[in-house]
Write an enzyme that holds these catalytic residues in place. Structure first.
Site, PDB file in Angstrom:
ATOM      1  N   GLU A 160       0.867  -1.181   0.000  1.00  0.00           N
ATOM      2  CA  GLU A 160       0.000   0.000   0.000  1.00  0.00           C
ATOM      3  C   GLU A 160       0.902   1.228   0.000  1.00  0.00           C
ATOM      4  OE1 GLU A 160      -3.334   0.817  -0.257  1.00  0.00           O
ATOM      5  OE2 GLU A 160      -2.407   2.783  -0.249  1.00  0.00           O
ATOM      6  N   ASP A 183      -4.810  -4.751  -7.220  1.00  0.00           N
ATOM      7  CA  ASP A 183      -6.029  -3.984  -6.941  1.00  0.00           C
ATOM      8  C   ASP A 183      -5.656  -2.568  -6.538  1.00  0.00           C
ATOM      9  OD1 ASP A 183      -8.677  -3.361  -6.488  1.00  0.00           O
ATOM     10  OD2 ASP A 183      -8.663  -4.101  -4.437  1.00  0.00           O
ATOM     11  N   ASP A 218       5.504   1.612  -3.041  1.00  0.00           N
ATOM     12  CA  ASP A 218       4.917   1.539  -4.370  1.00  0.00           C
ATOM     13  C   ASP A 218       5.012   0.090  -4.868  1.00  0.00           C
ATOM     14  OD1 ASP A 218       4.461   3.690  -6.909  1.00  0.00           O
ATOM     15  OD2 ASP A 218       5.097   1.665  -7.473  1.00  0.00           O
ATOM     16  N   ALA A 219       3.915  -0.423  -5.411  1.00  0.00           N
ATOM     17  CA  ALA A 219       3.863  -1.836  -5.802  1.00  0.00           C
ATOM     18  C   ALA A 219       4.951  -2.169  -6.826  1.00  0.00           C
ATOM     19  CB  ALA A 219       2.487  -2.177  -6.362  1.00  0.00           C
TER      20      ALA A 219
END
Lengths: 297, 216
Positions: free
Chosen positions: A119, A167, A146-147
């Protein structure tokens, strides 16, 4: 004080105070964020997390206060279709926390699984913990990152996951670097051979075509999952061959009982999965060099 | 003697004065176009978190501030069109590493710095400091080339800020609204390189023309 300067501010204040009253929606908390402030509202027995109250429909996540196990959103339920492909996940990665519904349900279903949640916004993590009952444990960790950065590093370490949920796309601003071919290749690199990628994507708007061809370019054929009345489309992709629909049907019967308490009827899912391309296959693939997602939405 | 120095160091003719305003505009446009693309260049390695934009904006501001300082200093010694032209050629050349070396530079930094805040900051320094610093030198140097008398200096500086900042505004809009939809990042970067070289050509052409006019 100069009224010309203050009047827009006053208007905003009036609007903020008027909006909940008119919608019967009560703001019970506002968390300051580096990105967009996170609001928690209560309305009609539901508690919701929002990023923008003025747009009305920007609920990020909601829980039913009378029955917290019941999943409120269609797309949240739809994301569990990944269990049809991998019914025994051991290492789960969820990009995008929201209220923490998906990881918490996964924890209940699979007490032994290792869960990593990504997240980017600390404020969302705080609100999920305080207002949505989100709890980590020794095998369940949320990373404020950050993903793209986390997944790139996971790939360098050689980490693998067998259930990956993407998601991170709800809200007004789409993180364009999480839609590109290069990103999906990095995701594929950390996916086990029997693992599944569950991506929550846009069902309407031009982006549908762009995302479809990009996923196809990286994963080949995938299961496309749409439901009437939901603005979301779930992509189920794997590292190799997709399982047959017949297998999915028998798995849905095995999973029905454990998912029913969450107000999910997984028996409805397999007939809605299709590998048929209903998008324009000549659409340009999104890459790190070309990803105008926010202009296409 | 003094007359001759004035000949090379300031632009009298309308054409060369307009040319300087035009290149100041293009320079401003290119700076913001590159800055806007910077977020996309860094995102694959460092994400698009708020600190990545913080790094980019900070490095651009730092580069420009030092560029202004050194450009102003340079204008004190033998100012002329030749130096001015070389700014654009250097700036264009210094943009090439953004096209060709961004990936290896960011990969190296990504592997050695864990924290994406400092990773993005150092990447922005390595990729953008040099070209943007040189582009920053253009502004004070333009003032030197355009100012004829002390009374005019404020007006000239104002006009230059006006055109270059207007260029920046349009560069930001054009890039974020249209270029990223029409082109790949590197295609826009090549556009910036070509625009900078055109600036050099425009100044070379207009100053040669002006000198000929004055000597004949």
């Amino acid at each position: 004080m100069n009224f010309r300067i203050w009047s827009p501010l006053l208007c905003v204040l009036v609007l903020i105070s008027a909006a909940p009253a008119s919608a019967q929606r009560q703001v019970i908390h506002e968390e300051r964020s580096q990105y967009r402030n996170v609001l928690v509202t209560e309305f009609n027995g539901q508690r919701c997390m929002l990023f923008n109250i003025h747009r009305g429909d920007m609920n990020q996540t909601c829980i039913d206060l009378r029955n917290p196990r019941r999943l409120v959103f269609n797309y949240t339920k739809m994301s569990f279709a990944g269990l049809l492909i991998n019914p025994e996940p051991e290492r789960i990665l969820v990009a995008g926390l929201g209220g923490g519904t998906i990881p918490m349900v996964m924890r209940e279903l699979y007490p032994e699984a290792e869960i990593d949640v990504l997240e980017v916004d600390q404020a969302v993590v705080n609100v999920a913990r305080e207002f949505f009952g989100y709890r980590e444990d020794e095998k369940h960790e949320v990373h404020v990152v950050d993903a793209r950065v986390f997944i790139k590093r996971a790939g360098l370490r050689g980490d693998k996951y067998d259930y990956i949920v993407l998601d991170a796309f709800s809200g007004e601003y789409i993180p364009e670097h999480l839609l590109t071919r290069e990103f999906l290749e990095e995701v594929k690199a950390i996916l086990t051979d029997d693992g599944v990628v569950v991506a929550n994507t846009f069902a309407s708007s031009d982006l549908y075509d762009y995302e479809s061809v990009t996923y196809q370019a990286v994963f080949g054929e995938f299961y496309n999952f749409k439901r009437v009345g939901s603005g979301n489309r779930i992509i189920l992709a794997t590292n190799g061959e997709l399982p047959e629909l017949g297998d999915l049907r028998s798995r849905s019967r095995d999973l029905y009982d454990v998912l029913a308490p969450y107000d999910m009827n997984i028996l409805e899912f397999p007939p809605l999965l299709t590998t048929e391309a209903d998008w324009d296959e000549s659409t340009r693939i999104l890459t790190d060099q070309y990803s105008p997602a926010n202009l296409l939405n | 003697m003094q007359q001759q120095q004035a000949l090379v160091s300031v632009s009298h003719s309308v054409a060369s004065r307009l040319a300087i305003l035009a290149v100041a505009f293009i320079n401003g446009f290119v700076i913001m176009s590159i800055e806007l693309l910077g977020g996309r260049v860094l995102a694959p390695y460092f994400g698009s978190s708020v600190h990545v934009w913080g790094s980019i904006i900070a490095v651009f501001m730092l580069s420009l501030s030092l560029g202004y300082l050194w450009g102003g200093k340079l204008s004190l010694r033998n100012p002329g069109h030749r130096t001015f032209i070389s700014f654009f050629i250097f700036a264009a050349l210094l943009c090439l590493p953004i096209i060709y070396l961004a990936d290896p530079v960011m990969r190296t930094i990504f592997l050695s710095i864990e924290d994406p805040r400092y990773g993005s900051l150092w990447s922005a320094v390595f990729l953008y400091f040099a070209p943007i610093c040189v582009m920053g030198m253009v502004s004070p140097y333009s003032v030197r080339l355009l100012v004829l008398t002390q009374e005019q200096s404020g007006g000239v500086a104002g006009m230059l800020y006006f055109v270059s900042t207007l260029g920046s505004a349009l560069g930001t809009l054009a890039t974020s609204f249209y270029f990223v939809m029409w082109f790949e990042i590197n295609q826009v970067m090549w556009g910036c390189v070509v625009a900078l070289l055109l600036c050099a050509a425009l100044i070379a052409f207009s100053s040669r023309h002006a000198i000929k006019e004055q000597t004949s």
